[in-house]
Design an enzyme around this catalytic site. Structure first.
Site, PDB file in Angstrom:
ATOM      1  N   ARG A 323       0.830  -1.212   0.000  1.00  0.00           N
ATOM      2  CA  ARG A 323       0.000   0.000   0.000  1.00  0.00           C
ATOM      3  C   ARG A 323       0.860   1.256   0.000  1.00  0.00           C
ATOM      4  NH1 ARG A 323      -5.474   1.694   0.751  1.00  0.00           N
ATOM      5  NH2 ARG A 323      -6.224  -0.441   0.692  1.00  0.00           N
ATOM      6  N   GLU A 726      -9.809   5.964   7.160  1.00  0.00           N
ATOM      7  CA  GLU A 726      -8.386   6.279   7.081  1.00  0.00           C
ATOM      8  C   GLU A 726      -8.036   7.587   6.368  1.00  0.00           C
ATOM      9  OE1 GLU A 726      -8.079   2.315   5.404  1.00  0.00           O
ATOM     10  OE2 GLU A 726      -6.207   2.077   6.476  1.00  0.00           O
TER      11      GLU A 726
END
Ligand SMILES: Cc1cc2nc3c(=O)[nH]c(=O)nc-3n(C[C@H](O)[C@H](O)[C@H](O)COP(=O)(O)OP(=O)(O)OC[C@H]3O[C@@H](n4cnc5c(N)ncnc54)[C@H](O)[C@@H]3O)c2cc1C
Ligand code: FES
Ligand code: FES
Lengths: 777, 494
Positions: A323, A726
């Site tokens: 990621r 997030e």
């Protein structure tokens, strides 16, 4: 029990888009919300203290626990030899033993557990252990691990175009480095587990986990019993932030072992220091870049090296570092790009998931690159950022080959730039800095583009279970975990909306592996996307059944049956919801349904590193202004303006809470939260006395938070909302860059500041001093 | 000493509690959670830093009752003798209605995971007992000791503002005023449980006797240092003498020569007087710990603790304070700086306790300031705490450059004890108060200090900051308030 009475009105209470308060708020405010540590004691209950390694890398040559066992009040002591199944609680790659056997690889690695009448006794008894180590060389930081090619997983390189060639032929080229610190989750409730032995081989575990299914599977593996013997239940967490994704399995397994061994309920609650020493944190990174750009500051080619401290085991580091790579572009088009990702093995606690899951670190690098380009060209960083943004129809392919179809960056930045009065303030700040010898202001606007979906494809699935009882009350259950973010209320709103009933009719219940199996962690911001959809599917099924039944029963066509608020219109008849339910029951219609959802369209080839790992992107941007004292490096974040994309928010009150909370947490990460390991691998900042998360006084005095309006998700998510857990954390990158901007003012904005994260007052002062040296030669 | 009472008596909410036979090291938090079955109050750190355990303690003071927020995790239960302890369970009405403080937090979405919430309710409840207007700054002071990891604080601060607007002048008490007379005692608390003893003498005379009898005993003031020995180091405190019942030690006064602070004056109790007479010192106190800590922590405890990073010694040494110690052979006065002999070693004789401290006020034509530098502005331990005092022959900005008659500079965090910067002082004395003098003096810090690197700061940062703080001190003598440093504290605090 008194019969439930439901309001009948024009529209339902608590449907989607309503700013419904948190479902547990009143209980939490009056001290009645139960966390695991609060669960009532059970007769015979035992308490557990886990003892851990004092060495970072060593062989345990002696572990004499006889005095521990003999300590009054101790019931038993558990070690690796007491494990009937596998000595492993790893989420992916087996490498996390429950109890170390022989080799220890970090300070804090569990060695044994004391089971006693009280926690106080267990703790005191543990001190009687006699442990001898044969120490080995310990690699503590990224640099040393990197120098030794010491990795937990193989390095990866992502390539698009030809960066090397592009770099050779660009008019401007810069190299730089950036250190990015880690972060402790500092959830207010520490790790906790409470295990109850049952019949047969059964055990029920209450765990403070974001991932009950994994806790279930790990405990079954450790106990050597089938998954169906283990039930894991979770009502709420006192905060998670990723720290309770893979970490709780260890403590749940130990509690389960103790329950099995003693035949009694067993409680394990970590105190703050043990929690901080024993559990993983956000990965810290050492990064380098080499960038080529034209005289407009548009990037032509770039090569980045991103090396992270993974700690002693792989844990979730593979997906986390992936990621990071996927977010090293942030909002910017990189035509020729090479990204090297190193997953370093160190003799420190295994680092783990933390809000953003590696993404924030990737973004930090590219934002630094753009700032450096701006300084080099003597331009405002915002101008350079805007010139590099992804395009709509072209310049819209990510380094991993995904075409961006929902780009709203230009609109969003235009609006924010205006709302925040960026250009005017930029000028005012320059004027202020000119006049002010000691204090300097800084300003920065940074965007966020965050990919939504688990990059591990199979995790993008969820289940829900809804019962309608014969009195018309509804029980809702799904695999999602409530950790403060308001997931439970949002999913309940989806069900209320779908069934057109008031939300008070819906009972929100604790996640349980016995109700919904094989769930994914509540992580990757996916909670409401996945569970909301699954619940919607289940609610739709029930609605359909009721519709068909009503049509049949009253001799109408199904088209003529429609769900109005708390009642059903059948032809020209109107029947209260509860009456229809009662009739459906009497006519033997099933009033229980499961819902299942899997995210469509995602597809990613891990070998070629190309494809569509994300269903969509969530966007946002923030402008931060800071005031820096160049004599001490102290600073204050004085104003923040945020514009964030929630699609069409399911619940603006909860979403706003996520935006603000995420921002402040991100600000903490990049400013005062500093993890300090000494050279022997001891964490020196293992409690709030030394590890400083923001207080209420650190909240910027001016904070304007707005949710982008009229902005439905372009893909078909639950009521066109977007994930919001997030992405807002990364809005705080603007704070870091505002600090950097203030430092840059000392070099008339033409030199590159060397600020590293976290930008503690010390780091800021050092960057100021470096800037002075640069300017004065 | 007369045989005292073995029973700890206090009100838990409205109910009289009589506790006997409980380990005297039991913290209030463990009592609540493990003995009293009240688990609304949470443990987040067990070291006074997170506020999750915040409770409100009511204590009769003169003719009224003071309600203050304290950290239950580090407070020992016997210190509650004679008090009323209120927890989150007491706040809701008996019919289950939320108290205004709770309702406002509810309306503002002031809770997410909820683990910090009971503590925040209690801090706001304590704040709401204050009469008169409450400023933004005061609301922050009341809440910096309550960490919340979820909300980002906006909704909580908004709620605090609503609370202060709503309750202005009319504090709402959900509980009944207890029958305080039930708690009156004729003999001092004197508990013996197993190996452990706990005494709460009510006069200096009793204290002296006890110290003679039990020379090895531990003196307990606010317990904000001592409490952590129990919770963090699992130490057993065998004989404890609690000083909180001795009224003589709590007095604060201003006489012609300066301020006299009893050793047991808490930060919060001493603050108004100090802020009035030495504003810079008042501002520093507002950065010590949190409201919960300042409500019980004492200046005497800070000094006696002997820590090189305690915040009170540097300014008090720069101001040339005198420490008064006492034991059965009488009183002894010494300059505060002589009290600190070495790291972990203070000039204390057997049976001696700190009685009071005398702070002379800075005379005419003098400048004094103290600067605390820490990673986080509020509720953090100093990386460096620098205090500066100079005596000039005229005030700066009055035409000519004044002459420096005398200088006293003391730093915490730079050595094993709070330590003077003698070389710097020497370089200042006799010179003009100007840029050149400062620049020459600043570098002398290298001679004065060899600080260490630890998790709070590196040695080089400490040294650099020490030098720069002298510069700040100088600049501030000419510049407007807030031009040479970030001013997070209002000019006049209350
Ligand atoms: C969360 C937190 C934050 C803190 N922040 C700060 C800060 O910002 N700055 C700072 O300087 N400190 C800070 N401290 C430390 C502590 O609060 C102070 O040192 C405080 O002043 C100690 O006072 P007390 O009354 O609590 O002392 P206690 O803990 O009761 O005692 C401390 C020591 O002094 C001795 N003692 C106490 N009174 C006497 C007396 N009259 N005669 C002889 N010996 C005595 C005790 O035996 C003990 O050794 C903090 C502590 C906590 C828990
Ligand atoms: S538990 Fe953190 S302050 Fe008491
Ligand atoms: S609501 Fe979670 S810590 Fe405050």
């Amino acid at each position: 029990m008194t019969a439930l009475t439901f309001k009948k009105s024009g529209s339902i209470q608590g449907g989607v888009r309503a700013p419904q308060p948190h479902d547990s708020a009143a209980k939490q405010l009056s001290g009645q919300a139960v966390y695991i540590c609060d669960m009532p004691d059970v007769t015979g209950q035992v308490h557990i203290h886990v003892a851990y390694s004092a060495q970072a890398h060593a062989r345990v040559i002696k572990m004499d626990l006889s005095e521990v066992r003999a300590y009054p009040g101790v019931i038993c002591v558990l070690t690796a030899d007491d494990i009937p199944g596998e000595n492993d609680v790893s989420p992916v790659t087996p490498s996390d033993p429950v109890f170390a056997k022989g080799l220890v690889e970090y300070v804090g690695q569990s060695l044994f557990a004391v089971v006693a009448e009280s926690l106080a006794v267990a703790r005191l008894a543990a001190k009687r252990a006699v442990i001898e180590y044969q120490p080995f060389e310990a690699l503590i930081d990224v640099e040393t691990a990197l120098a030794r090619d010491h990795y937990v997983l193989p390095s990866k390189t992502l390539r698009k175009g030809n960066a090397a060639r592009a770099l050779e032929s660009t008019p401007h080229r810069l190299q730089g480095a950036l250190k990015i610190g880690g972060q402790d989750h500092f959830y207010l409730e520490g790790q906790a587990a409470f295990a109850m032995p049952g019949e047969d081989q059964d055990v029920t575990i209450y765990s403070s986990t974001q991932h009950p299914s994994e806790v279930q599977h790990c405990c079954a593996r450790v106990l050597g019993i089938p998954d169906h013997c283990v039930t894991v239940e979770v009502r709420r967490l006192g905060g998670g932030f990723g720290g309770k994704e893979s970490q709780p399995a260890l403590f749940a397994a130990i509690a389960a072992l103790a329950a099995k061994k003693t035949g009694q309920a067993a409680k394990l609650v970590l105190d703050r220091d043990d929690d901080m020493i024993m559990t993983g944190k956000r990965h810290d990174f050492m990064t380098h870049y080499d960038v080529g750009f034209d005289s407009n500051g548009v990037i032509q080619g770039i090569e980045m090296t991103l090396a992270s401290r993974c700690g002693m085991s792989a844990d979730l580091s593979g997906a986390i570092n992936d990621r990071t790579v996927f977010h090293a572009d942030n909002a910017y088009f990189l035509e020729h790009v090479t990204i090297h990702s190193h997953r370093c093995k160190t003799h420190t606690v295994s680092n783990t998931a933390f809000r953003g899951f590696g993404g924030p670190q990737g973004m930090m690098v590219i934002e630094r690159v753009l700032e450096d380009i701006a300084r080099h060209l003597g331009e405002d960083p915002l101008l350079i950022r805007r010139r590099n943004l992804y395009g709509q129809k072209e310049r819209n392919i990510t380094p991993y080959g995904m075409v961006i179809e929902d780009n709203i960056l230009d609109t969003l930045l235009d609006q924010l730039e205006q709302d925040a009065d960026y250009q005017k303030r930029r000028q005012q700040i320059q004027a202020f800095n000119w006049e002010s010898p000691v204090l300097k202001k800084g300003l920065a606007l940074t965007p966020v583009k965050f990919g939504i979906s688990f990059t591990t494809k199979h995790l993008n699935q969820a289940g829900a279970l809804i019962h309608i009882y014969s009195d018309g009350s509804i029980m809702l259950n799904h695999g999602g975990i409530e950790m403060g973010q308001g997931l439970y209320i949002k999913v309940a709103q989806v069900v209320a909306e779908t069934l057109q009933v008031d939300i008070d009719r819906i009972k929100i219940t604790a996640a349980s592996t016995a109700k919904v199996p094989n769930t994914s962690a509540t992580a990757a911001s996916s909670g409401s996307d996945l569970n909301g959809k699954a619940a919607e599917v289940a609610a739709q099924k029930l609605k359909k059944r009721l519709q068909v039944f009503a049509a049949e029963h009253y001799g109408e066509t199904t088209e003529n049956v429609c769900f109005m608020p708390n009642q059903i219109c059948i032809g020209n008849r109107v029947i209260p919801f509860d009456d229809l339910v009662k009739q459906a029951y009497l006519n033997r219609v099933s009033l229980s349904a499961t819902g299942f959802y899997r995210t469509p369209e995602i597809n990613f080839d891990a070998d070629t590193q190309q494809g569509r790992p994300f269903y969509y992107f969530a966007y946002g941007a923030a402008v931060s202004e800071v005031l820096v004292d160049t004599l001490t490096g102290e600073y204050q974040v004085s104003r923040v303006d945020i514009l964030h994309d929630c699609g069409e928010s399911l619940n603006p009150a909860m979403d706003k809470g996520q935006i603000e909370g995420g921002f402040i947490q991100g600000m903490g990460w990049l400013t005062t939260e500093e993890l300090v390991f000494d050279s022997s691998g001891q964490l020196k900042t293992h409690a709030p006395s030394t590890y400083k998360i923001p207080t209420c006084a650190d909240r910027p005095p001016v904070m304007n938070i707005n949710i982008l309006e009229n902005n439905p998700n372009r893909v078909e998510t639950v009521y066109r909302s977007k994930a919001v857990g997030e992405p807002p954390l990364m809005l705080a990158i603007s704070v870091f860059h505002a600090l950097s901007d203030a430092v840059a003012s000392l070099g008339d904005y033409r030199q590159r500041p060397t600020l590293n994260a976290p930008a503690t007052p010390e780091a800021v002062l050092m960057a100021c001093e470096a800037m002075h040296r640069e300017v004065n030669g | 000493m007369a045989v005292g009472s073995q029973t700890i008596r206090f009100f838990l909410g409205e109910e009289l509690q009589e506790v006997r036979g409980l380990d005297t090291n039991t913290t209030v938090l463990n009592y609540l959670r493990l003995q009293a079955g009240r688990r609304g109050t949470k443990e987040g750190c067990a070291e006074g830093d997170c506020g999750a355990c915040t409770v409100v303690v009511g204590r009769p003071v003169g003719d009224h009752v003071e309600y203050r927020a304290v950290n239950a995790c580090i407070q020992l239960l016997p210190t509650l003798d004679g008090c009323q302890l209120l927890t989150v369970e007491d706040v809701r009405s008996s019919t289950g209605e939320l108290h205004p403080v709770q309702q406002i937090l509810f309306n503002r979405n002031g809770t997410q995971c909820g683990f910090c919430t009971p503590g925040i309710v209690m801090s706001l409840l304590a704040l709401s007992q204050q009469t008169g207007p409450i400023s933004t700054y005061e609301r922050q002071l009341a809440l910096v000791g309550n960490l919340c990891r979820c909300t980002g604080y906006g909704p909580i601060l908004d709620a605090a503002q609503d609370v202060s607007e709503k309750i202005e002048g009319t504090p709402e008490q959900p509980w009944q005023t207890p029958a305080w007379n039930q708690l009156q005692r004729t003999s001092p608390l004197s508990i013996e449980v197993g190996e452990k003893q706990f005494f709460a003498p009510q006069s200096v005379q009793e204290l002296i006797q006890l110290l003679d009898e039990f020379p090895q005993s531990i003196l307990l003031a606010g317990g904000t240092d001592v409490g952590l020995w129990v919770t963090k180091q699992q130490q057993a405190l065998d004989t404890v003498i609690y000083l909180g019942e001795i009224a003589e030690l709590q007095t604060t006064a201003f006489d012609q020569k300066g301020l006299v602070l009893g050793a047991m004056a808490t930060y919060q109790a001493a603050l108004p007087l100090i802020a009035e007479h030495v504003p810079a010192l008042g501002a520093l106190i507002e950065r010590i710990g949190s409201m919960q800590i300042r409500n019980v922590g004492t200046i005497g405890g800070n000094i006696a603790n002997g820590s090189p990073i305690g915040d009170m010694p540097p300014p008090l040494i720069a101001l040339n304070a005198t420490l008064y110690l006492r034991n059965s052979s009488g009183q002894r006065a010494l300059p505060l700086e002589d009290f600190f002999i070495d790291y972990g070693k203070q000039d204390v004789r057997p049976g001696e306790f700190v009685e009071k401290i005398h702070i002379p006020l800075p005379p005419k034509h003098s400048l004094f300031n103290v600067y605390k530098v820490s990673k986080r502005f509020d509720q953090d331990i100093s990386a460096v705490c620098g205090a500066f005092y100079v005596q000039l022959d005229a005030m700066p900005g009055e035409g000519r450059e004044p002459l420096i008659v005398a200088a006293r500079i003391c730093f915490g965090g730079m050595a094993g004890t709070p330590a003077r910067a003698f070389h710097v002082e020497q370089r200042l004395q006799g010179n003009r108060w100007n840029e050149e003098t400062i620049n020459k003096a600043r570098v002398m810090m290298d001679q004065d200090y060899a600080p260490i690197t630890d998790m709070r700061a590196s040695a080089s940062y400490r040294l650099q900051v020490a030098k720069n703080l002298l510069r700040r001190f100088y600049l501030e003598s000419y510049m407007d308030r807030g031009a040479a440093r970030i001013d997070r504290q209002p000019a006049v605090s209350r």
